[in-house]
Design a protein around this motif. Sequence first.
Motif, mmCIF file in Angstrom:
data_model
loop_
_atom_site.group_PDB
_atom_site.id
_atom_site.type_symbol
_atom_site.label_atom_id
_atom_site.label_comp_id
_atom_site.label_asym_id
_atom_site.label_seq_id
_atom_site.Cartn_x
_atom_site.Cartn_y
_atom_site.Cartn_z
ATOM 1 N N GLN A 196 -33.274 21.930 -31.290
ATOM 2 C CA GLN A 196 -33.002 22.804 -30.108
ATOM 3 C C GLN A 196 -34.590 23.513 -29.595
ATOM 4 O OE1 GLN A 196 -30.682 23.210 -27.976
ATOM 5 N NE2 GLN A 196 -29.767 21.492 -29.456
ATOM 6 N N LYS A 255 -38.835 21.199 -22.572
ATOM 7 C CA LYS A 255 -38.125 21.297 -20.995
ATOM 8 C C LYS A 255 -38.608 23.180 -20.106
ATOM 9 C CE LYS A 255 -34.077 23.498 -21.525
ATOM 10 N NZ LYS A 255 -32.688 23.909 -21.695
ATOM 11 N N ASN A 279 -36.646 23.021 -26.512
ATOM 12 C CA ASN A 279 -36.647 23.895 -25.158
ATOM 13 C C ASN A 279 -38.188 24.269 -24.670
ATOM 14 O OD1 ASN A 279 -34.226 24.982 -24.983
ATOM 15 N ND2 ASN A 279 -34.636 26.799 -26.344
HETATM 16 MG MG LIG Z 1 -32.223 25.294 -25.298
#
Ligand SMILES: [Mg+2]
Length: 342
Positions: free
Chosen positions: A236, A243, A240
């Motif tokens: 995760q 991203k 992130n």
């Molecule tokens: Mg996320």
Amino acid sequence: MEERSLISPEVLVPRLGEQLVEAGLLSAGQLRQALAHQRQSAAAGTPLLLGDALIELGLLDRPTLNRAVTEQILRLRQALEDANRNLEARVQQRTAELEEALRKLSELNQLKANFIANISHELRTPLTHIRGYLELMQGEGLGDLNEEQKKAIEVSFRATARLQNLIDDLILFSQASHGEMTLTLRPVHLPQLAQAATRQAHHKAEEKKISLSLEIQPGITHAQADYEKLGWVLSQLLDNAIKFTHPGGQVTLSLSTEPKTDTIIHITVTDTGIGISPEKITEIFEPFHQLDGSATRRYGGTGLGLALVREIVEAHGSLIEVQSEIGKGTQISFPLLVAKEN
Ligand SMILES: [Mg+2]
Ligand SMILES: Nc1ncnc2c1ncn2[C@@H]1O[C@H](COP(=O)(O)OP(=O)(O)OP(=O)(O)O)[C@@H](O)[C@H]1O
């Protein structure tokens, strides 16, 4: 009751002069005379209490004055007791109101969590069927496929994988909100886990032209952790970081120990991305919370990632630390205990 309770007790009790007039012990004219005498004495530099002024002027005798003062004290005490009772009743009422609001809120949270749990389980079943048939088709069990059909199945597979991930997140989230998240703690070989997570994220980073690197301080081996959940946390955080970083940027996962102790390992994900403003840092851990609506549409996701990351890290007895600067990048880090016996 509401209004009275806003008035202080002494306002509810007549002043001594008014009380004497009320009781018929003094006329209004005599009171004015005594007040005038009091003002004159004060002006002359010898202030007088009203009672003393009345006695000096011979308008009242000492025993009557004493009785009136005693009565005033009693009335004042009574008014004070009433005000206290009033205040207590109001505090009780407010407490009850707050408790009710809190109860409703936790009921609502419970409902939300139940709803999410039910719906995610309901979603799982049809998805299993879809995946099953896709697999069958992909293996050409339902007949030969041309190139276009193969491609369509490939895309459908990726879409079901995304759905699967989302459902898994939702289930994890509802477990966490029920306080049902259980950890299986055992020694986890961190370099291996970090390598696996980086390998997994490699494809996404490459697609976005982001350089992804792994830095492991020599000597680091096992930490006490839940293997599956920690792996999920790493993926995760990397997700992130990739991203929210522009192409050409850099994302690093690092494992380090503190210079003086060798009992703690820090896991850190650093990016050179868009950053988070300091006042928004607490918000990013709220479930379904995403900082920028337009960016989110651009980047995708549901806003559950970090809420769960925090639940999991805190279930390990650890705390997440975020350092970030808008336009410069973000660093998210948390410590874990070194496993005693490997
Ligand atoms: Mg996320
Ligand atoms: N490395 C980062 N740099 C900048 N902003 C970030 C970073 N990580 C998280 N955020 C902000 O915090 C928000 C919440 O993150 P979170 O991981 O919970 O949700 P998401 O990534 O939007 O969705 P999901 O993880 O559910 O796919 C993000 O939408 C983003 O605004």
